[in-house]
Scaffold this active site. Structure first.
Site, PDB file in Angstrom:
ATOM      1  CB  ILE B 111      20.185 -13.426  14.424  1.00 31.08           C
ATOM      2  CG1 ILE B 111      19.453 -12.310  13.550  1.00 31.08           C
ATOM      3  CG2 ILE B 111      21.503 -13.420  14.543  1.00 31.08           C
ATOM      4  CD1 ILE B 111      18.766 -10.531  13.497  1.00 31.08           C
ATOM      5  CB  CYS B 112      22.830 -18.139  16.072  1.00 29.79           C
ATOM      6  SG  CYS B 112      23.523 -18.696  17.620  1.00 29.79           S
ATOM      7  CG  LEU B 113      25.899 -11.494  17.897  1.00 31.70           C
ATOM      8  CD1 LEU B 113      26.338 -11.402  16.895  1.00 31.70           C
ATOM      9  CD2 LEU B 113      24.535 -10.063  17.077  1.00 31.70           C
TER      10      LEU B 113
END
Ligand SMILES: [Zn+2]
Lengths: 455, 173
Positions: B111-113
């Protein structure tokens, strides 16, 4: 036997003690000596250092080799060295106790052998183990702990062990005999630090965790789509390619095949994007989050640490208060800072003494904590006003979570007795025991430790 | 500092006094996650499971059923791993629901958070991460793609993107 020849006369002359120089320090009074230092008993203090004090040296790497050598040459004779690693060929430039023939052997074992064979009378015992594998009773046997570690995790763990050994009297004062002073060294390239921690009295590692900035983390999308540096390519191989291509293998940075795979993946990615600079050294540096070690920094930091151990044990000088940073990158700069304890530290706080009975239910124990009328089972006045609906845990067991998803799952514990919740069958005969419980409440910024005496 | 060792007492050989050591020492991470979980506010659409029971808060799974946006009607499962160094270290979060078509989630569930990596701060909590995930599903961000194809489609052809997401949800993400 004839005593007339010259050779024998030379042999009979008393050679100066190996520790003559240390004795000069121990036998000389001075305005800067620590509390209770007695120069007249210098010889006895030396004997105590040699015979009755035992040191725990944690880490036998770059700092550890220096520490063992320094401490042995100061006259400490009983030491145990703990290290989980084996010797790698890349260690040999600075971990000077090791030779090419030692590659692959446990660091602790080889370091102990080398020191024992070079310094007469010294008895270093090796322990090839992780710090987490050793029992509290193991840790308890040593008087001073000296840390030459390279990870925040390991320091944090050892710190929490030292704090968990603390014992308190009825008034919440720490029992000095339960304190294990720690001297901690750390280096990163040309920078380093040495510090002294008296758990329960001076700031612990957790109190000042902010001194260790979190490691740099690159956004995943940068790694995946717009890498610009060699480190980006290596982190891509580490975080994205490995779990994708080898989902069933646990990555191990000490496994040469794994590191080679990582290097090759990173190189091919770097080639795709035209990025220079991926090398095996950088790959292992990025993956293990290490900065190249400098031998002289280790030597300087270890010597500061060893000197502090001498001060703690002998009181020959007032000790460092409590943190020295060293910067050797551009000239030499040192600075001593006297950090303060975090009054809300969840690791070294004394906590609040509470008295209760083994047959109270958790519900009545909980009500008593916030009771308006106060009493033995109640929190201090300043907390009583704030805490309205406390959650209570005992180690990992969450006895009651007052809010959120665990409330229904822990509610049944409210009607159980503390005896049932806190003590195993075998302990039930004990008349009186102290347990540490953690209390959480929305009104509190941090968990509060309760030292509960159960009668 | 205080004098701890004296010649007279011969630095009393530590008796291995049979102190019952009791429970294993909780790590700082464990103490802090107890606080987070005891204060957890599950926003609408979220639920949480502790696969190893109520005494292991270091591993848990959060389910999100978005009630707004492209992903309405889907069910997305996230695995959380909390280290002993939490909150110094961010929680490790992976999307366990496979093959989710989302610009900021790759097919392996990464996840790119920002708050899970470069912008993590120890003052953040599990609540903050849940807000972040909620936001990611409400408003996918094609500017920081982890799944290039999804990002490109969302930018160039939102109708088609919506359709692909709908189909995915129907197939039972
Ligand atoms: Zn502390």
């Amino acid at each position: 036997m004839s005593s007339g020849n010259n050779n024998n006369e030379v042999a009979m002359a008393q050679p100066p003690s190996r520790f003559e120089d240390v004795l000069h320090v121990l036998k000389r009074p001075g305005a800067l000596a620590g509390d209770g230092f007695d120069a007249d008993s210098g010889d006895d203090v030396m004997e105590m250092m040699q015979d009755s004090i035992s040191l725990l040296v944690i880490g036998a790497g770059g700092l550890g080799c220096e520490l063992l050598k320094d401490l042995a040459l100061l006259g400490f004779q009983n030491m145990t060295v703990v290290d989980m690693d084996t010797i790698d060929v890349s260690n040999l430039n600075r971990q000077f106790l090791f030779r090419p023939a030692d590659v692959g052997k446990p660091k602790a074992v080889v370091a102990a052998e080398k020191v024992n064979s070079r310094v007469q009378g010294c008895r270093v015992t090796p322990k090839h183990a992780r710090v987490e594998e050793l029992s509290l009773d193991f840790y308890r046997q040593f008087h001073v702990w000296v840390l030459g570690l390279d990870s925040v995790e390991a320091r944090s763990y050892v710190n929490s062990v030292a704090c968990s050994l603390l014992e308190y009297d009825e008034d919440g004062n720490v029992d000095p005999s339960s304190i294990k002073p720690m001297v901690d060294g750390g280096t990163e390239g040309f920078k380093g630090h040495a510090r002294v921690i008296y758990p329960g009295m001076t700031p612990c590692f957790q109190c000042t965790l902010w001194l260790f900035p979190p490691q740099t983390k690159y956004p995943l999308c940068t790694l995946a789509e717009t890498p610009r540096t060699a480190a980006h390519c290596i982190e891509y191989a580490h975080l994205i390619a490995w779990p994708r291509d080898r989902p069933d293998d646990e990555f191990d940075a000490d496994n040469p095949e794994h590191m080679l795979w990582m290097f090759e993946q990173a190189s091919s990615r770097a080639a795709t994007f035209g990025i220079p600079g991926v090398t095996p050294q950088l790959t292992s540096g990025v993956v293990k989050n290490i900065i190249p070690a400098i031998a002289s920094t280790n030597a300087i930091v270890a010597s500061m640490c060893a000197t502090e151990v001498l001060k703690i044990v002998t009181m020959c000088l007032r000790g460092m208060d409590n943190y020295t940073m060293y910067m050797g990158g551009y000239g030499v700069y040192t600075h001593v800072a006297s950090y303060e304890r975090d009054p809300q530290c969840i690791v070294c706080g004394a906590g609040i003494a509470i008295k209760t009975r083994a047959d109270s239910t958790l519900a009545s124990f909980r009500d008593a904590l916030t009771s308006d009328s106060g009493g033995d089972g109640a929190l201090p006045t300043d907390l009583r006003g704030k805490v309205t609906s406390p959650s209570i845990s005992h180690g990992s067991s969450n006895l009651y979570m007052a809010h959120g998803p665990l409330e229904p799952l822990t509610r049944a514990n409210l009607s159980k007795s503390l005896r049932e919740l806190l003590f195993a069958e075998a302990d039930m005969e004990c008349e009186r025991r102290t347990v540490t419980l953690m209390l959480n409440d929305k009104a509190l910024a941090a968990p509060v430790r309760l030292r509960v005496t159960v009668e | 500092m205080i004098k701890l060792f004296s010649v007279k007492e011969k630095a009393k050989k530590e008796s291995a006094e049979a102190a019952v050591t009791g429970k294993k020492k909780s790590s700082a991470g464990e103490l802090r996650i107890q606080k987070d979980i005891s204060e957890l506010n599950l926003a609408p659409g979220f639920s949480i499971e502790f696969p190893n029971g109520t005494d292991d808060l270091l591993h848990f799974e959060i389910t999100l059923k978005p009630t707004e946006g492209y992903y309405t009607g889907g069910t997305f499962l996230f695995g959380f791993e909390i280290s002993d160094n939490y909150p110094h270290d961010a929680p490790k979060v992976k999307c366990l629901t496979r093959n989710v078509f989302h610009p900021n989630i790759d097919l392996e569930g990464n996840i790119c958070l920002n708050i899970l990596r470069e912008d993590w701060k120890p003052v953040l909590s599990i609540n903050s991460v849940m807000y972040g995930l909620n936001f990611l599903f409400l408003d996918p961000n094609p500017e920081d793609p982890l799944n290039k194809d999804a990002a490109k489609m969302l930018r160039d052809n939102p109708r088609q993107f919506e359709q692909v997401v709908r189909n995915g949800i129907r197939r039972g993400w």
